[in-house]
Scaffold this motif. Structure first.
Motif, short mmCIF file in Angstrom:
data_model
loop_
_atom_site.label_atom_id
_atom_site.label_comp_id
_atom_site.label_asym_id
_atom_site.label_seq_id
_atom_site.Cartn_x
_atom_site.Cartn_y
_atom_site.Cartn_z
N GLY A 177 0.82 -1.20 0.00
CA GLY A 177 0.00 0.00 0.00
C GLY A 177 0.85 1.25 0.00
N GLY A 178 0.25 2.36 0.38
CA GLY A 178 0.95 3.63 0.37
C GLY A 178 0.91 4.29 -0.99
N PRO A 179 1.33 5.54 -1.09
CA PRO A 179 1.33 6.25 -2.38
C PRO A 179 2.24 5.57 -3.39
N ALA A 180 1.83 5.58 -4.63
CA ALA A 180 2.63 4.95 -5.69
C ALA A 180 3.92 5.71 -5.92
N GLY A 181 5.01 4.96 -6.12
CA GLY A 181 6.29 5.57 -6.45
C GLY A 181 7.08 6.11 -5.28
N VAL A 182 6.61 5.91 -4.06
CA VAL A 182 7.31 6.43 -2.88
C VAL A 182 7.93 5.25 -2.13
N LEU A 183 9.23 5.32 -1.91
CA LEU A 183 9.92 4.25 -1.20
C LEU A 183 9.83 4.47 0.31
N PRO A 184 9.50 3.43 1.06
CA PRO A 184 9.48 3.57 2.52
C PRO A 184 10.89 3.59 3.09
N THR A 185 11.02 4.13 4.28
CA THR A 185 12.30 4.12 5.00
C THR A 185 12.12 3.40 6.32
N PHE A 186 13.19 2.75 6.77
CA PHE A 186 13.14 1.92 7.97
C PHE A 186 14.26 2.36 8.92
N THR A 187 13.91 2.58 10.18
CA THR A 187 14.88 3.03 11.17
C THR A 187 14.77 2.18 12.42
N VAL A 188 15.87 1.56 12.81
CA VAL A 188 15.91 0.81 14.08
C VAL A 188 15.96 1.82 15.22
N THR A 189 15.03 1.74 16.13
CA THR A 189 14.97 2.72 17.22
C THR A 189 15.69 2.25 18.49
N ASP A 190 16.11 1.00 18.53
CA ASP A 190 16.88 0.49 19.68
C ASP A 190 17.85 -0.57 19.16
N TYR A 191 19.07 -0.14 18.88
CA TYR A 191 20.06 -1.05 18.28
C TYR A 191 20.51 -2.15 19.25
N GLU A 192 20.32 -1.93 20.53
CA GLU A 192 20.71 -2.96 21.49
C GLU A 192 19.83 -4.21 21.39
N LYS A 193 18.68 -4.07 20.75
CA LYS A 193 17.79 -5.22 20.59
C LYS A 193 18.21 -6.12 19.42
N LEU A 194 19.07 -5.62 18.57
CA LEU A 194 19.53 -6.42 17.43
C LEU A 194 20.48 -7.52 17.91
N PRO A 195 20.33 -8.74 17.39
CA PRO A 195 21.31 -9.78 17.73
C PRO A 195 22.66 -9.45 17.11
N LYS A 196 23.71 -9.90 17.76
CA LYS A 196 25.06 -9.64 17.28
C LYS A 196 25.26 -10.23 15.89
N GLY A 197 25.79 -9.40 14.98
CA GLY A 197 26.06 -9.84 13.62
C GLY A 197 24.94 -9.57 12.64
N VAL B 129 11.28 -1.09 15.11
CA VAL B 129 11.63 -0.41 13.87
C VAL B 129 10.55 0.61 13.55
N ARG B 130 10.97 1.78 13.10
CA ARG B 130 10.04 2.83 12.68
C ARG B 130 10.02 2.86 11.15
N ILE B 131 8.82 2.70 10.59
CA ILE B 131 8.64 2.71 9.14
C ILE B 131 7.93 4.00 8.74
N CYS B 132 8.46 4.68 7.73
CA CYS B 132 7.86 5.93 7.26
C CYS B 132 7.62 5.84 5.76
N VAL B 133 6.43 6.25 5.35
CA VAL B 133 6.08 6.33 3.93
C VAL B 133 5.57 7.74 3.67
N ALA B 134 6.40 8.56 3.04
CA ALA B 134 6.04 9.96 2.77
C ALA B 134 5.61 10.69 4.03
#
Length: 220
Positions: free
Chosen positions: A159-179, A202-207
């Motif tokens: 979904g979302g507007p056509a032609g717009v790429l979403p962006t993804f941002t990890v909001t707490d890097y300590e939650k990521l497994p090592k590697g 993760v925070r996802i933004c579309v436009a």
């Protein structure tokens, strides 16, 4: 005294008078004469900086109609303060480049922004692309894997507007497994170092239309 003896005595006296100044100069202490030393030219190190092509690093901002703006303009130079004011479509900018407001009408708007570093100011145009509020949802949020094996996945959005790429941002890097990493394009990759179940916010933004999700990494 014969004439010959008289001449011998006369010549001997003259010889003593001639040698005496030389002997006195030899016995006198030596005085070092000052000399001019050429000065080496001072080395001057010059650093040249190419001026940026414009005031802004990115001059196009994608927003969503009816969604409060949470974006920021990034200046190409250092210590740049923006001139606060109204831009367009109900959006304002503060001195830190932060955009605020809620666009009320879809469309493309061009506005001028002024930024100053000290007494030097620059002006640039920013394009605000306000898109219609088209609902969207994440496509994949759970990714299985094995410790020591490469992980390859993608969160994705439907979904979302056509032609717009979403962006993804990890909001707490300590939650990521090592590697393991999650990129701004939603790619999930890396080689997990240890097994376990991990929940990564993760925070996802579309436009400018953003939402927080939890990505599950299930590593055996």
């Amino acid at each position: 005294m014969t004439m010959r003896q008289w001449w011998v005595l006369l010549l001997a006296g003259l010889a003593v008078c001639a040698v005496a100044p030389i002997l006195s100069s030899i016995n006198a202490p030596m005085v070092e004469m000052s000399r001019e030393t050429p000065v080496e030219p001072r080395k001057v190190s010059l650093t040249y900086h190419d001026p940026p092509d414009g005031l802004l690093v990115e001059d196009t901002v994608y927003l969503t109609e009816g969604i409060e703006v949470n974006e920021r303009l990034l200046a190409a130079g250092k210590d740049v303060a923006f001139r606060p004011g109204h831009l367009a479509a109900g959006v304002r900018v503060d001195r830190n480049g932060r955009l605020s407001g809620t666009p009320q009408q879809a469309g493309t708007y061009v506005a001028s922004v002024v930024g100053c570093a000290g007494r030097t100011c620059d002006k640039d145009d920013v394009t605000l692309v306000v898109l219609g509020n088209v609902p969207w949802q994440p496509r994949e949020l759970a990714f299985p894997g094995r410790a020591g094996a490469p992980l390859d996945g993608e969160i994705g959005v439907e979904g979302g507007p056509a032609g717009v790429l979403p962006t993804f941002t990890v909001t707490d890097y300590e939650k990521l497994p090592k590697g393991v990493s999650i990129g701004p394009d939603g790619r999930v990759g890396g080689v997990p170092a240890a097994p376990g179940a991990f929940e990564v916010p993760v925070r996802i933004c579309v436009a400018g239309n953003c939402a927080g999700v939890v990505v599950q990494l299930l590593i055996a």
